[in-house]
Design a protein around this motif. Structure first.
Motif, PDB file in Angstrom:
ATOM      1  N   GLN A  83     -49.378 138.683 -76.516  1.00  0.00           N
ATOM      2  CA  GLN A  83     -48.340 137.652 -76.574  1.00  0.00           C
ATOM      3  C   GLN A  83     -48.675 136.479 -75.655  1.00  0.00           C
ATOM      4  OE1 GLN A  83     -46.603 139.250 -79.294  1.00  0.00           O
ATOM      5  NE2 GLN A  83     -44.872 138.208 -78.377  1.00  0.00           N
ATOM      6  N   LEU A  84     -49.027 136.818 -74.421  1.00  0.00           N
ATOM      7  CA  LEU A  84     -49.349 135.767 -73.460  1.00  0.00           C
ATOM      8  C   LEU A  84     -50.580 135.001 -73.906  1.00  0.00           C
ATOM      9  CD1 LEU A  84     -48.648 137.665 -70.130  1.00  0.00           C
ATOM     10  CD2 LEU A  84     -47.490 135.597 -70.906  1.00  0.00           C
ATOM     11  N   SER A  85     -51.515 135.735 -74.471  1.00  0.00           N
ATOM     12  CA  SER A  85     -52.747 135.128 -74.919  1.00  0.00           C
ATOM     13  C   SER A  85     -52.481 134.168 -76.072  1.00  0.00           C
ATOM     14  CB  SER A  85     -53.692 136.235 -75.361  1.00  0.00           C
ATOM     15  OG  SER A  85     -54.990 135.752 -75.445  1.00  0.00           O
ATOM     16  N   ARG A  86     -51.681 134.614 -77.018  1.00  0.00           N
ATOM     17  CA  ARG A  86     -51.327 133.788 -78.171  1.00  0.00           C
ATOM     18  C   ARG A  86     -50.644 132.502 -77.717  1.00  0.00           C
ATOM     19  NH1 ARG A  86     -49.476 137.421 -81.490  1.00  0.00           N
ATOM     20  NH2 ARG A  86     -51.019 137.028 -83.084  1.00  0.00           N
ATOM     21  N   ALA A  87     -49.882 132.578 -76.651  1.00  0.00           N
ATOM     22  CA  ALA A  87     -49.194 131.392 -76.135  1.00  0.00           C
ATOM     23  C   ALA A  87     -50.140 130.533 -75.297  1.00  0.00           C
ATOM     24  CB  ALA A  87     -47.985 131.803 -75.304  1.00  0.00           C
ATOM     25  N   GLY A  88     -51.341 131.017 -75.093  1.00  0.00           N
ATOM     26  CA  GLY A  88     -52.329 130.244 -74.353  1.00  0.00           C
ATOM     27  C   GLY A  88     -52.180 130.308 -72.846  1.00  0.00           C
ATOM     28  N   LEU A  89     -51.396 131.267 -72.367  1.00  0.00           N
ATOM     29  CA  LEU A  89     -51.150 131.316 -70.925  1.00  0.00           C
ATOM     30  C   LEU A  89     -52.169 132.144 -70.158  1.00  0.00           C
ATOM     31  CD1 LEU A  89     -47.273 131.633 -70.966  1.00  0.00           C
ATOM     32  CD2 LEU A  89     -48.574 129.751 -69.985  1.00  0.00           C
TER      33      LEU A  89
END
Lengths: 145, 145
Positions: A83-89
DNA sequence: ACGTCATTTCGATAGTTTTCGAATTTATAT
DNA sequence: ATATAAATTCGAAAACTATCGAAATGACGT
């Protein structure tokens, strides 16, 4: 009663830049990106996870170590990392057998920047600050590899 | 395995200050409050709604006007207003027949402050800023009614 | 008291998120 | 090749969120 706005609540998504997930120069953020980033952080485990990565600094942390630290089952953690990765964080890098995760500071800067610009009356909210990749107090004591 | 953290992912919620929804001095924010605030903003309509209220400034806006501006059905809007309100990000005040909603600047400051403190490496993320109730550039050009 | 305007609550439905065990993939060592 | 270690994907259950019409509440004017 509008028009001065750039984006609001209408279906027609404008063809703006959008996502540069794989560790890119996410220096600017639009409303869609902000919703994604906010949503990614709006969860107990994920906020704790991100905080942990920020504290870990440029060295990052392996998935297993994170799972251990947070007391979350391995497969659940993987979901949250995605999830965090998908959001680019956060960003990922393989190192030997482990996958190392790191906080993406530019992305976080962009989020805070968006909030300051758009949600604080066009001025900003906090006194002053300057952000490097987490070195002020924490990673001062670690040499990085 | 942990301990150095103040709050992480464990069930036992600490007895910190917590919610002061009805327009209170939400100057400090804990992890739980941050998750609530982030979640409240992590939605297209609600982010647009909050932006709108920030732009509207201290005068606020009536529910109906907001629904009109955002093109969201009345009952849906009410739901979103309740979410933001529950997170302490907006306040309500009756005025004649209308309910006026306003952005809660201190709450937003607290959220940004939390992010800067906890999610930017203990330093901060942005160059500099100073926040009043939205007057710098936006409400300069509006006369208010 | 009555009608009307402004908003919220209710209730049902559709969609999304979170959770976690089990099976799978990817990398390394012997 | 085979075993072992580190993580991910799959799949299915439970929990939550969003949407919106219809009915209810609250405030005002006459």
């Amino acid at each position: 009663m509008d028009s001065t706005d750039s984006e609001a609540a209408d279906p027609p998504r404008s063809p703006v830049v959008r996502g540069s997930h794989p560790l890119g120069p996410a220096a600017l953020m639009d409303g869609v990106g902000a919703v994604a980033a906010l949503g990614a952080l709006a969860q107990e485990h994920r906020l704790a996870l991100f905080r942990l990565l920020v504290q870990a600094g440029p060295d990052g942390m392996a998935a297993g170590a994170i799972a251990e630290a947070l007391g979350v089952p391995n497969s659940s953690l993987s979901f949250h990392l995605a999830q965090l990765s998908r959001a680019g964080l956060i960003s990922q890098e393989r190192q030997h057998r482990s996958l190392i995760y790191r906080a993406d500071y530019p992305a976080m800067n962009a989020l805070v920047g968006y909030l300051l610009e758009n949600c604080c009356g066009g001025a900003g909210c906090m006194p002053e600050a300057a952000c490097g990749p987490a070195d002020a107090a924490l990673s001062r004591q670690r040499k990085s590899a």
